[in-house]
Write an enzyme that holds these catalytic residues in place. Structure first.
Site, PDB file in Angstrom:
ATOM      1  N   ARG A 166      17.035  36.975  65.094  1.00 57.83           N
ATOM      2  CA  ARG A 166      16.555  36.676  66.438  1.00 57.83           C
ATOM      3  C   ARG A 166      16.189  37.983  67.121  1.00 57.83           C
ATOM      4  O   ARG A 166      16.569  39.070  66.693  1.00 57.83           O
ATOM      5  CB  ARG A 166      17.621  35.950  67.251  1.00 57.83           C
ATOM      6  CG  ARG A 166      17.853  34.517  66.827  1.00 57.83           C
ATOM      7  CD  ARG A 166      18.996  33.895  67.620  1.00 57.83           C
ATOM      8  NE  ARG A 166      18.702  33.781  69.055  1.00 57.83           N
ATOM      9  CZ  ARG A 166      19.594  33.410  69.964  1.00 57.83           C
ATOM     10  NH1 ARG A 166      20.840  33.136  69.592  1.00 57.83           N
ATOM     11  NH2 ARG A 166      19.257  33.322  71.230  1.00 57.83           N
ATOM     12  N   HIS A 167      15.411  37.858  68.176  1.00 52.72           N
ATOM     13  CA  HIS A 167      15.089  39.027  69.002  1.00 52.72           C
ATOM     14  C   HIS A 167      16.361  39.633  69.579  1.00 52.72           C
ATOM     15  O   HIS A 167      17.436  39.002  69.580  1.00 52.72           O
ATOM     16  CB  HIS A 167      14.157  38.602  70.139  1.00 52.72           C
ATOM     17  CG  HIS A 167      14.737  37.473  70.959  1.00 52.72           C
ATOM     18  ND1 HIS A 167      15.701  37.654  71.922  1.00 52.72           N
ATOM     19  CD2 HIS A 167      14.518  36.133  70.906  1.00 52.72           C
ATOM     20  CE1 HIS A 167      16.034  36.495  72.455  1.00 52.72           C
ATOM     21  NE2 HIS A 167      15.329  35.540  71.854  1.00 52.72           N
ATOM     22  N   ASN A 183      18.612  35.732  78.376  1.00 55.45           N
ATOM     23  CA  ASN A 183      19.840  35.472  77.622  1.00 55.45           C
ATOM     24  C   ASN A 183      21.058  35.807  78.469  1.00 55.45           C
ATOM     25  O   ASN A 183      22.062  35.080  78.456  1.00 55.45           O
ATOM     26  CB  ASN A 183      19.882  36.309  76.350  1.00 55.45           C
ATOM     27  CG  ASN A 183      18.917  35.819  75.293  1.00 55.45           C
ATOM     28  OD1 ASN A 183      18.253  36.601  74.621  1.00 55.45           O
ATOM     29  ND2 ASN A 183      18.808  34.513  75.109  1.00 55.45           N
ATOM     30  N   ARG A 194      10.118  39.251  74.274  1.00 58.73           N
ATOM     31  CA  ARG A 194      11.397  39.663  73.710  1.00 58.73           C
ATOM     32  C   ARG A 194      11.325  39.836  72.201  1.00 58.73           C
ATOM     33  O   ARG A 194      12.062  40.633  71.629  1.00 58.73           O
ATOM     34  CB  ARG A 194      12.488  38.660  74.089  1.00 58.73           C
ATOM     35  CG  ARG A 194      12.198  37.191  73.735  1.00 58.73           C
ATOM     36  CD  ARG A 194      13.181  36.292  74.453  1.00 58.73           C
ATOM     37  NE  ARG A 194      13.067  34.871  74.146  1.00 58.73           N
ATOM     38  CZ  ARG A 194      12.252  34.031  74.781  1.00 58.73           C
ATOM     39  NH1 ARG A 194      11.434  34.495  75.717  1.00 58.73           N
ATOM     40  NH2 ARG A 194      12.234  32.741  74.477  1.00 58.73           N
ATOM     41  N   GLU A 196       9.426  30.332  70.469  1.00 58.79           N
ATOM     42  CA  GLU A 196      10.587  29.473  70.623  1.00 58.79           C
ATOM     43  C   GLU A 196      10.165  28.049  70.992  1.00 58.79           C
ATOM     44  O   GLU A 196       9.055  27.813  71.503  1.00 58.79           O
ATOM     45  CB  GLU A 196      11.516  30.047  71.705  1.00 58.79           C
ATOM     46  CG  GLU A 196      12.790  29.250  71.980  1.00 58.79           C
ATOM     47  CD  GLU A 196      13.692  29.078  70.765  1.00 58.79           C
ATOM     48  OE1 GLU A 196      13.205  28.570  69.738  1.00 58.79           O
ATOM     49  OE2 GLU A 196      14.883  29.424  70.859  1.00 58.79           O
ATOM     50  N   HIS A 246      13.388  33.305  67.215  1.00 61.52           N
ATOM     51  CA  HIS A 246      14.222  32.799  68.297  1.00 61.52           C
ATOM     52  C   HIS A 246      15.228  31.824  67.697  1.00 61.52           C
ATOM     53  O   HIS A 246      15.187  31.542  66.501  1.00 61.52           O
ATOM     54  CB  HIS A 246      13.352  32.119  69.352  1.00 61.52           C
ATOM     55  CG  HIS A 246      12.247  32.993  69.862  1.00 61.52           C
ATOM     56  ND1 HIS A 246      12.346  33.738  71.016  1.00 61.52           N
ATOM     57  CD2 HIS A 246      11.019  33.259  69.344  1.00 61.52           C
ATOM     58  CE1 HIS A 246      11.223  34.413  71.198  1.00 61.52           C
ATOM     59  NE2 HIS A 246      10.403  34.142  70.198  1.00 61.52           N
TER      60      HIS A 246
END
Length: 665
Positions: free
Chosen positions: A349-350, A356, A432, A455, A523
């Site tokens: 994932r980023h 977040n 991101r 995402e 994502h």
């Protein structure tokens, strides 16, 4: 003949229409003689017939209209989550639409890669949510009361005479399997044919009476007679509606064939046996099949509706003939993208984003300070792993020089060494993800943004937290919790997991086709869906698969499955640690992925690859758990200047790292 004018959408269309004759009971005119009148809608070029596709059956009540035969139903595409009809509201193939389903029949000598091909194909079709299951005749043989094969009886040191034609089947000496496959022995041949038919019946029960979409018959099916028998039985049970696609695997690459043969020694027939005796026995079994083997050819092309694909050397050459139906087309397309190149597939994932931190869905926020730190460490770590792979590749080449002389499609250097694979870095088009890749050197890496990796779209709820959705829209929240995979967020841009699966299809096909390394920076939902494909996870496991931030997966496709390992980023040491006991492979062996679901529950693998000699659909044995109070993380051999601050091992509370991290998208 009369002229008819139609006025549609401001346009006038002319058609010459002959009046249809009325049929009396004594009329000899066939319904097939009726002229078909074609109208065209002003908004489409698609012809619309004036004759219904499924005419009603008139009762035999003495009226002037005789009963009409029901025509075949249209066979068209059904895609779970993307198509809908009255009989199939969820997009799966309705039970009545038998013609849209498919039976794939494998053809080929032993050690030609049939099982490898079937497992990869079944994994792909199951991932696309077309229920697919492998039915292996070898498993039926091993389950039989005759216990044929060295999995039950040790191989002898001296040859055993084949049973005579006068001996009784129950008295067969089955301790030497190669003799059992002797084609001249009528009794054993009859027994093997009965197992093939038994397995075919189980497949047809699953497809015709159950919810199956694709049944794969994994066997040699090495003669024209056997293949014709399969076709006839499928037609008989399905009233001629169910389509059969024959898939023949041919291998004439001696090096590849030798590797396949030696790989067979770890299979259920020879596991734990003396390798030299087992190898000699298996070669004899192959020679027995070669005596009667008949490749698919012109003779069978004359059979009505016969369709086949011939794969040569596991995809280096593919021949397709008379492909029919949506599912067959999808299967053939995937089969065009096989390769056996050694490469690594990295997935993460980023880095942590500002959204977040706030717990908000969707959006296009930039990385937080922690996310920036992760991005820098990720680039350094992948640099190290790239160099390590190349070093191992050259060491293997030096130890096994014959590998460099294989007639494969992989190029070599002027020195005869394998060329180092390129390294691709793919991100989504969200900030991101793009920012997580900005520290990679573009002279060493091919960096590309892909909208397919974005995402899952949260539609009208973009920017909200889960708690806000629960409070403001409790009905939507509960609907999503009851069916996370099928639920689609309301509003413009709202998506479901099924939507994500279908837009990631070209990504999966390209990863399977390419011979380069690749790092996918995605994502949470995207990572779940991609991992579900490579780890062969069932539908219900996808939505609960835990893929926390700061976690990195590596997958290496192998002839026997997919090897994988997991790394965790440690912010204090600014380096990555391999999670102990995380290594494994998805295959037909008993090895399973560790527990990766929230709350310590276990993954349920898709039934296709989770096998074992006791079941066609696979073992459902429990998976090893990663739920001790502490998880030991081992540093991943950092490069000079990047040594962890706290020594060679580091203890971390598993609740903060891997197993029990809460994730919910």
């Amino acid at each position: 003949m009369s002229n008819t004018n139609s006025h549609i959408g401001g346009n006038t269309y002319h058609s010459n229409i002959s009046p249809l004759p009325l049929l009396s009971r004594s009329s000899t005119t066939s319904p097939k003689q009726f002229p078909t009148v074609v109208h065209r809608n002003a908004l489409t070029d698609t012809p619309m017939t004036s004759m219904p596709s499924s005419p009603k059956i008139h009762p035999n009540d003495g009226s002037q209209f005789p009963p009409l035969e029901l025509s075949r139903r249209a066979t068209t595409l059904d895609v779970p989550g993307l198509t809908k009809s009255r009989v199939s509201p969820d997009g799966t193939i309705a039970a009545r639409d038998v013609g849209s389903k498919l039976v794939i029949v494998m053809v080929g000598l032993p050690a030609r890669g049939k099982s490898y091909i079937t497992k990869k194909l079944a994994r792909y079709m199951n991932w696309l949510q077309h229920d697919t299951k492998i039915f292996n005749v070898g498993n039926t043989r091993r389950q039989s009361k005759h216990h044929v094969g060295p999995a039950s009886h040790p191989l002898p040191d001296s040859p055993v005479l084949a049973p005579t034609q006068n001996s009784h089947v129950d008295d067969l000496d089955t301790s030497h399997p190669a003799n059992f496959f002797e084609p001249e022995n009528k009794e054993t041949a009859a027994l093997r044919e009965s197992w093939a038919l038994q397995t075919l019946e189980e497949l047809l029960d699953w497809v015709l009476l159950g919810n199956g979409s694709i049944g794969i018959l994994d066997a040699t099916n090495s003669t024209v007679r056997r293949r014709r028998m399969v076709i006839d039985r499928v037609k008989e049970r399905s009233n001629g509606e169910l389509k059969v696609l024959f898939l023949e695997s041919v291998c004439d690459d001696k090096e590849l064939l030798e590797q396949n043969i030696r790989l067979k020694l770890s299979g259920p027939d020879y596991r734990g046996q003396d390798p030299n005796i087992a190898l000699a026995d298996f070669r004899m079994r192959v020679r027995n099949y070669e005596k009667t083997y008949e490749t698919i050819g012109d003779e069978e092309e004359e059979i009505e509706g016969f369709q086949y694909v011939k794969m040569i050397n596991v995809g280096r050459k593919v021949v397709a003939y008379n492909t029919q139906g949506f599912l067959a087309g999808q299967a053939v397309f995937f089969l065009l993208n096989f390769n056996l190149a050694e490469r690594q597939i990295w997935l993460t994932r980023h880095g942590e984003s500002e959204d977040n931190v706030k717990g908000r869905l969707g959006g296009d926020a930039s990385l937080s300070q922690k996310g920036e730190k992760y991005a820098k460490a990720l680039a350094r770590f992948i640099d190290y792993q790239k160099d390590s792979f190349r070093r191992r590749q050259l060491e293997m080449h030096a130890l096994l020089p014959r590998l460099s002389q294989r007639s494969s499609s992989q190029p070599t250097t002027p020195k005869g060494e394998p060329i180092e694979p390129h390294f691709c870095v793919w991100t989504s088009m969200l900030k991101r993800s793009i920012e997580t890749a900005k520290w990679f050197d573009e002279d060493k890496y091919d960096i590309k943004q892909m909208r397919m990796l974005n995402e899952l779209g949260t539609g009208a709820y973009d920017g909200m937290t889960y708690e806000e959705i629960k409070q403001k829209f409790p009905a939507e929240y509960n609907a999503r919790m009851s069916d996370k995979i099928g639920y689609r967020y309301p509003g413009v841009g709202g998506e479901s997991y099924l939507d994500v699966i279908n837009r990631l299809r070209p990504v999966i096909v390209e990863v399977e086709r390419m011979q380069d390394h690749v790092l996918l920076i995605g994502h949470r939902v995207v990572a779940r869906v991609l991992l579900a494909y490579f780890l062969n996870l069932g539908r219900q496991a996808i939505g609960d698969l835990d893929v926390p931030l700061n976690t990195l997966w590596v997958l290496e496709p192998k002839p026997y499955g997919v090897f994988w390992a997991v790394y965790q980023y440690d912010e204090e040491s600014d380096w990555f640690y391999e999670i102990e006991n995380s290594q494994g492979r998805t295959s037909s062996s008993s090895m399973r992925p560790p527990s990766m679901l929230r709350n310590g529950s276990q993954i349920e693998p898709s039934s296709t690859l989770a096998s074992g000699p006791t079941s066609h659909s696979g073992s459902t044995s429990s998976l090893p758990s990663l739920d001790p109070p502490l998880t030991i993380l081992t540093p991943a051999s950092p490069i000079a200047g990047q040594s962890p601050k706290d020594g060679d091992t580091k203890e971390r509370d598993s609740n903060l790292t891997y197993v029990a991290r809460v994730g919910n998208t």
